[in-house]
Design a protein around this motif. Structure first.
Motif, short mmCIF file in Angstrom:
data_model
loop_
_atom_site.label_atom_id
_atom_site.label_comp_id
_atom_site.label_asym_id
_atom_site.label_seq_id
_atom_site.Cartn_x
_atom_site.Cartn_y
_atom_site.Cartn_z
N ASP A 98 -20.86 15.79 -53.02
CA ASP A 98 -19.46 15.53 -52.34
C ASP A 98 -19.20 16.89 -51.19
O ASP A 98 -19.72 17.92 -51.72
CB ASP A 98 -17.91 15.68 -53.30
N LEU A 99 -18.64 16.24 -50.41
CA LEU A 99 -19.08 16.85 -48.97
C LEU A 99 -18.33 18.37 -48.86
O LEU A 99 -18.10 19.90 -48.11
CB LEU A 99 -18.59 16.67 -47.73
N HIS A 100 -16.37 17.96 -49.39
CA HIS A 100 -16.39 19.38 -49.97
C HIS A 100 -16.30 20.04 -50.46
O HIS A 100 -15.90 21.64 -50.88
CB HIS A 100 -14.75 18.81 -50.23
N THR A 101 -16.97 19.38 -51.61
CA THR A 101 -17.48 20.46 -52.77
C THR A 101 -18.43 21.45 -52.51
O THR A 101 -18.76 22.29 -52.62
CB THR A 101 -18.03 19.61 -54.53
N LEU A 102 -19.63 20.34 -52.18
CA LEU A 102 -20.55 21.71 -51.05
C LEU A 102 -20.40 22.55 -50.04
O LEU A 102 -20.66 23.77 -50.85
CB LEU A 102 -21.72 20.90 -50.28
N THR A 103 -19.29 22.25 -49.09
CA THR A 103 -19.01 23.31 -48.63
C THR A 103 -18.24 24.54 -49.36
O THR A 103 -18.23 25.97 -48.77
CB THR A 103 -18.30 22.59 -47.64
N THR A 104 -17.20 23.97 -50.37
CA THR A 104 -16.53 24.90 -50.99
C THR A 104 -18.17 26.08 -51.98
O THR A 104 -17.32 27.76 -51.54
CB THR A 104 -16.20 24.57 -52.57
N GLY A 147 -19.99 30.96 -52.56
CA GLY A 147 -20.79 31.44 -53.48
C GLY A 147 -20.93 31.35 -54.57
O GLY A 147 -21.05 31.70 -55.12
N ILE A 148 -20.42 29.84 -54.86
CA ILE A 148 -20.73 29.51 -56.27
C ILE A 148 -21.11 28.14 -56.74
O ILE A 148 -22.41 28.18 -55.81
CB ILE A 148 -18.53 28.45 -56.11
N GLY A 149 -21.79 28.78 -57.92
CA GLY A 149 -23.01 29.09 -58.30
C GLY A 149 -22.97 27.67 -59.24
O GLY A 149 -21.90 26.86 -60.11
N PRO A 150 -23.97 26.97 -60.01
CA PRO A 150 -24.04 25.93 -60.68
C PRO A 150 -23.15 26.11 -62.02
O PRO A 150 -22.95 25.17 -62.84
CB PRO A 150 -25.45 25.45 -61.08
N GLU A 151 -22.89 27.12 -62.89
CA GLU A 151 -22.15 27.40 -63.77
C GLU A 151 -20.75 27.09 -63.30
O GLU A 151 -20.43 26.38 -64.58
CB GLU A 151 -21.75 29.18 -64.08
N VAL A 152 -20.30 27.28 -62.29
CA VAL A 152 -18.82 26.41 -62.31
C VAL A 152 -19.51 24.51 -62.03
O VAL A 152 -19.92 24.22 -60.83
CB VAL A 152 -17.90 26.66 -60.88
N THR A 153 -18.87 23.71 -62.87
CA THR A 153 -19.30 21.99 -62.46
C THR A 153 -18.42 21.68 -61.49
O THR A 153 -17.01 22.33 -61.19
CB THR A 153 -19.03 21.35 -63.94
N ASP A 154 -18.58 20.25 -60.44
CA ASP A 154 -17.91 20.05 -59.95
C ASP A 154 -16.53 19.16 -60.23
O ASP A 154 -15.96 19.42 -59.65
CB ASP A 154 -18.88 18.97 -59.66
N ALA A 155 -16.83 18.89 -60.86
CA ALA A 155 -15.52 18.22 -62.21
C ALA A 155 -14.20 20.45 -61.94
O ALA A 155 -13.11 19.35 -62.09
CB ALA A 155 -15.30 17.85 -63.30
N GLN A 156 -14.97 20.82 -62.43
CA GLN A 156 -14.04 22.06 -62.14
C GLN A 156 -13.70 22.64 -61.40
O GLN A 156 -12.59 22.93 -60.56
CB GLN A 156 -14.46 23.49 -62.98
N LEU A 157 -14.08 22.16 -59.90
CA LEU A 157 -14.14 22.42 -59.26
C LEU A 157 -13.30 21.59 -57.49
O LEU A 157 -11.86 21.77 -57.00
CB LEU A 157 -14.95 22.50 -57.99
N LYS A 158 -13.23 20.55 -58.43
CA LYS A 158 -12.04 19.27 -57.80
C LYS A 158 -10.50 19.40 -57.57
O LYS A 158 -10.55 18.98 -56.32
CB LYS A 158 -12.53 17.77 -59.32
N ASN A 159 -10.25 20.45 -58.46
CA ASN A 159 -8.84 21.11 -58.36
C ASN A 159 -8.84 22.35 -58.01
O ASN A 159 -7.02 22.78 -58.48
CB ASN A 159 -8.27 20.55 -59.77
N ASP A 160 -9.75 22.99 -57.94
CA ASP A 160 -9.37 24.11 -57.24
C ASP A 160 -8.84 24.98 -56.38
O ASP A 160 -9.19 23.76 -54.84
CB ASP A 160 -11.73 25.05 -57.29
#
Length: 627
Positions: A431-437, A442-455
């Motif tokens: 997902d482009l928005h998640t990727l740029t975030t 500098g957010i690593g894989p310890e935070v999942t895409d699902a967790q970032l969705k509403n970040d």
């Protein structure tokens, strides 16, 4: 035979208005000879602008060259109608200014089909847009016939409309209704009709030469004519309206307008349309208003009130502050009133005899050639409210389907900027928005895409990315996020450092624009002219125009696949269709197939869906109630 005289650029010109069959023979002879010399200009005079109004009719059809013209009173029927049908179908090279309007009018009257007309027409409005798409207020000429004629044909050109409006007013008609009532033999009316084809004939070679000098290829012009035809086909199809629901919604919206007006009254505001009252009340509540209008009054427009109400442009809560109740009430009262008038009332009043509306589709509506939709203005609807969209329903036995591009402007941006690492990740499903975030913060894989969705950081990055594609400045981004200007400025700096290819591309475009007379050239060969004090818009114009051309290509694919007849509307990047329920899955997949394509290495992807029995169901709205 009536004779009409006019002067264009110092040259005496003449037109004829036949009243008998013998006089029509002269018209037929003239047309045969005129066609041997090249294009013949065509125009029509109608009773109004809504081609699908029950009482709409074509009154005159004009044919002309640079010095001569014929006005055929087609509303008299019989031999005059047959002469127009013969002329339109026989002629092999026509020029029309704004061909979709006349094409739809001729198609409805049965004179000639849209497809047959567009196979031999050159639209000078399209050529004008290709040469210089800037409106007058932004340094251009615009694309209307009169200002083009003044600029390119005759500095003293007068199309006669002002004289006609005076006649309308003196007769008790309005500017809109007078066209249906004025005597077809009125000399001012006939002069106006003649001038349209005289000027149109003269503009064609001038614009053709200018486009040649500009280096705009014939292929782009042919493409735009195809897109214009497709837009007209979609407008002709129209949208079926649920009249009982729309009537109920109008009443509901008027009640809503009154409810929020009463809430505004509690803060001393007697009219939500009185900026001085609203501004004074907000200042009295402790709000700091810094922006002012041209008349030096406090600005309390939508862009100012939304952040005060803690709302983004889609009317979602931002979560940045406690909402100001007055700002919220003013916004909601004004929106409810506008929706009642501009959507519900408009839909009810614009219906044709079959209960459909035919929103006006301008396939080159914006400076970048993005589409515009009006009457009603469906592109202004926020994605957060389904109620207006619920008015649009599927035909019996059908369902509404739609396919929307996924982040098309941003995919175009990273592709043109040659951001290869981002393109590779996006093509692999990121997902482009998640990727740029992740890249910006500098957010690593310890935070999942699902967790970032509403970040909140993802939302901020999304807004910054869209700001790059739409030339949004720091202040605009601050309003949209509800964050302090300094914080947004810092985030934009982080974004630029994390995605250097985009920053470099923006600087490259700006530099090239200054070198090339404040123009940028899109991948399709379209020349876009920039304002010298707004060179930063180069990247936004490039992204928007390229995304629009991708949409155009998708619609051409749909036409070729035989599914264009299912399309009932195009709003932003969403293509909407009404299809048989039994074939919905197959046609939805075909929508998606036509919209998916490569673009400079990035995969342009769409998201086809089956909504249900109304358009609103795609926006979390309910199904229609059982009868």
């Amino acid at each position: 035979m009536r004779t009409i005289e006019a002067r264009v650029n110092g040259e005496e010109c003449r037109g004829w208005f036949p009243e008998t069959e013998d006089e029509l023979r002269g018209f037929r002879d003239w047309l045969v000879k005129a066609q041997r010399r090249g294009h013949v200009a065509v125009d029509s005079e109608t009773t109004g602008l809504n081609v699908y109004a029950p009482d709409f009719r074509v009154r005159l059809v004009q044919f002309g060259t640079a010095t001569e013209g014929w006005l055929i009173p087609v509303e008299w029927g019989g031999q005059f109608r047959r002469a127009v049908v013969w002329a339109l179908r026989t002629a092999h090279a026509l020029t029309i200014h704004n061909a979709p309007f006349d094409g739809l009018a001729f198609d409805r009257e049965g004179f000639i089909s849209l497809d047959d007309l567009f196979a031999k027409v050159t639209d000078t409005k399209i050529l004008a847009h290709l040469y210089d798409s800037r409106p007058f207020e932004e340094g251009g000429i615009g694309t209307s016939l009169k200002p083009l004629s003044v600029a390119y044909v005759d500095p003293g050109a007068d199309d006669g409309q002002k004289a006609l409006v005076k006649i309308f007013n003196a007769s008790g008609w309005t500017k809109e209704t007078g066209w249906a009532h004025i005597d077809i033999r009125h000399p001012d009316y006939q002069r106006y009709a003649l001038l349209d084809v005289l000027l149109g004939s003269r503009i064609l070679p001038i614009l053709t030469d200018k486009l040649t000098d500009l280096g705009t290829g014939k292929r782009l012009g042919d493409y735009e004519h195809e897109i214009a035809r497709i837009g007209a086909v979609i407008q002709r199809k129209g949208m079926l309206i649920d009249a009982p629901y729309t009537t109920h919604l109008r009443d509901e919206l008027m009640d809503e307008k009154g409810l929020y007006l009463r809430k505004a009254n509690a803060y001393g505001v007697t009219s939500v349309d009185a900026p001085a009252q609203v501004g004074a009340a907000l200042v009295g509540m402790g709000e700091e208003l810094t922006e002012r209008t041209e008349k030096n009054q406090l600005s309390v427009g939508k862009e100012v009130l939304l952040p005060l109400a803690d709302l983004d442009k889609d009317w979602h809560r931002i979560g940045a502050r406690e909402p100001n109740p007055l700002a919220d009430a003013v916004l909601r009262s004004k929106r409810a009133g506008k929706w009642a008038k501009s959507y519900a009332d408009a839909m009810l009043n614009l219906r044709d005899a079959n209960g459909r509306i035919h929103p006006h589709t301008n396939t080159m509506g914006a400076r970048t050639a993005r589409w515009s939709v009006s009457n009603p203005p469906l592109q202004q609807l926020p994605s957060s409210d389904w109620r207006i969209r619920r008015c649009v329903i599927a035909e019996p036995g059908h369902v509404i389907i739609a396919s929307d591009f996924a982040q098309v402007e941003l995919r175009v941006l990273v592709a043109l900027a040659n951001a290869t690492s981002i393109v590779r990740e996006v093509n692999n499903g990121a997902d482009l928005h998640t990727l740029t975030t992740r890249m910006v913060f500098g957010i690593g894989p310890e935070v999942t895409d699902a967790q970032l969705k509403n970040d909140p950081r993802r939302k901020l990055c999304k807004i910054i990315s869209l700001g790059k594609a739409y030339a949004g400045g720091i202040k605009t981004l601050a309003r949209q996020t509800g964050l302090p200007v300094e914080q947004v400025k810092q985030a934009v700096g982080q974004y630029d450092r994390a995605l250097p290819a985009i920053r470099r591309y923006g600087k490259k475009l700006t530099r090239e624009a200054f070198q090339n007379g404040m123009t940028v050239l899109t991948p399709s060969g379209r020349t876009l002219r920039l304002s010298r004090d707004k060179a930063y818009t180069a990247i936004a114009y490039m992204c928007q125009s390229s995304a629009r051309d991708i949409l155009g290509q998708a619609l051409l694919e749909m036409d070729g696949a035989g599914i264009l007849d299912h399309v009932i509307g195009v709003v932003h990047d969403e293509v909407i269709g009404s299809v048989p329920a039994t074939d919905a899955e197959e046609i939805a997949r075909e929508f998606g197939r036509c919209m998916d394509m490569p673009f400079f290495g990035v995969n342009i992807e769409s998201e086809p869906e089956i909504y249900g029995d109304n358009w609103g169901m795609g926006y979390k709205g309910p199904a229609r109630e059982a009868a």
